[in-house]
Design an enzyme around this catalytic site. Structure first.
Site, PDB file in Angstrom:
ATOM      1  N   PRO A   2       0.735  -1.308   0.025  1.00  0.00           N
ATOM      2  CA  PRO A   2      -0.168   0.122   0.174  1.00  0.00           C
ATOM      3  C   PRO A   2       1.054   1.353   0.050  1.00  0.00           C
ATOM      4  CG  PRO A   2       0.163  -1.155   2.293  1.00  0.00           C
ATOM      5  CD  PRO A   2       0.654  -2.014   1.208  1.00  0.00           C
ATOM      6  N   GLU A   3       0.293   2.356  -0.712  1.00  0.00           N
ATOM      7  CA  GLU A   3       1.243   3.693  -0.931  1.00  0.00           C
ATOM      8  C   GLU A   3       0.439   4.779  -0.190  1.00  0.00           C
ATOM      9  OE1 GLU A   3       2.425   4.431  -4.955  1.00  0.00           O
ATOM     10  OE2 GLU A   3       2.644   2.508  -5.276  1.00  0.00           O
ATOM     11  N   LYS A  61       3.576   6.376   3.958  1.00  0.00           N
ATOM     12  CA  LYS A  61       3.172   5.116   4.386  1.00  0.00           C
ATOM     13  C   LYS A  61       2.868   4.867   5.578  1.00  0.00           C
ATOM     14  CE  LYS A  61       5.455   3.870  -0.272  1.00  0.00           C
ATOM     15  NZ  LYS A  61       6.216   2.880  -0.479  1.00  0.00           N
ATOM     16  N   ARG A 291      11.254  -4.699 -10.277  1.00  0.00           N
ATOM     17  CA  ARG A 291       9.872  -4.595 -10.627  1.00  0.00           C
ATOM     18  C   ARG A 291       9.681  -3.944 -12.033  1.00  0.00           C
ATOM     19  NH1 ARG A 291       9.059  -0.118  -5.689  1.00  0.00           N
ATOM     20  NH2 ARG A 291      11.099  -1.274  -5.148  1.00  0.00           N
TER      21      ARG A 291
END
Length: 308
Positions: A2-3, A61, A291
């Site tokens: 999650p950001e 975050k 990524r």
């Protein structure tokens, strides 16, 4: 992972349903949930019982709950690490336990419990001291800006920079520090000591909005481009907040268990081979730091001297 928008959605839910309530018990159901609390689960529970959840505060975050005595003093906070799949849920005390339930907090008013569910067990909690912020400003975004804890933050988080939605964020300082770096633009955005709350998804989306390539050398970024980048970050994060965050599976939810739907509005992230919403060129995907990076080859041309 999650950001900022996803964590902010959770923060708002906790602020609505938990802040102001007194903890009566804490139960930890998996050893990894308190691995960041060196003294162990019994100590973590003891340091929350009888204290009031005074606020729900977020920087980037990172989420923490200042724990106050009855007279309103908060010297410690419970830091919640959501990790890859952590969820904070508000549930009725008699609700069935979730399959991956890791921790439960009950409150002296007999109302709903706060539960921590974490399928992959990368998340966890720790009760830590609050320390003064390095710049003397608020620790983060919370509900009580005049609280005794507002000028402090958890010690393990003190090195984290402010995020673009923080009213105390300094745009000029960001632009200057960005140009002082010798790296690529996206690498800089992912550095939480420069700007917090930005991960892979919103970095790609903001770079697309600013028409900047992810490998652009930071030293070549002009003040106008830095301003456009910050505007892009704020725009995409605000839109994601309005949509409840980005959910690609069932792991990112608010405290009521509902998933966000901003993934339907992504311009380039995860859109390889689809037309750019601005120019129609096909979005490309490049390998980046174990990524992927997604960009438009026309709107975001590769710079002359890329910093991969």
């Amino acid at each position: 992972m999650p950001e900022l928008p996803e964590v902010e959605v959770v923060r708002r839910g906790v602020a609505r349903w938990v802040v102001g309530r007194t903890v009566s018990s804490a139960r930890f159901l998996h050893p990894r949930v308190t691995r960041r609390h060196v003294a162990g689960p019994d100590d973590a529970g003891a340091r929350t019982r009888g204290l009031v959840v005074a606020d729900a505060v977020r920087r980037g975050k990172y989420l923490w709950l200042p724990l106050a005595t009855p007279d309103g003093r908060a010297e410690e906070a419970m830091v919640v690490h959501l990790g890859m799949s952590g969820q904070l849920l508000v549930e009725a005390a008699d609700a069935p336990e979730e399959k991956h339930l890791r921790a439960v907090w009950t409150f002296d008013d007999g109302g709903e419990d706060l539960r921590f569910v974490d399928q992959r067990t990368f998340g966890g909690i720790a009760v830590v001291p609050l320390v003064a912020t390095p710049d003397g400003g608020p620790g983060g975004l919370g509900e009580t800006p005049d609280g005794s804890w507002s000028g402090s933050m958890p010690a393990p988080v003190a090195h984290i920079a402010r995020d673009p939605l923080d009213p105390a964020f300094d745009d000029a300082v960001f632009a200057r520090r960005l140009r002082e770096r010798t790296t690529g633009l996206k690498r800089a955005l992912l550095d939480q000591t420069l700007v917090s709350g930005v991960g892979n998804i919103y970095a790609d989306e903001a770079l697309w909005r600013a028409k900047l390539h992810y490998a652009r050398p930071t030293r070549s970024v002009t003040p106008a481009q830095a301003a456009a980048l910050l505007a892009g970050l704020r725009e995409v994060m605000t839109a994601a907040l309005d949509a409840g965050g980005t959910s690609f599976d069932s792991l990112y939810v608010n405290v009521n268990g509902a998933s966000g739907y901003f993934d339907r509005s992504l311009a380039v992230y995860g859109q390889e081979g689809r037309p750019c919403p601005r120019c129609g060129a096909l979005v490309r995907r490049d390998a980046f730091m174990n990524r992927s990076s997604f960009s438009c080859p026309v709107c975001q041309p590769v710079p002359r001297s890329p910093h991969w």
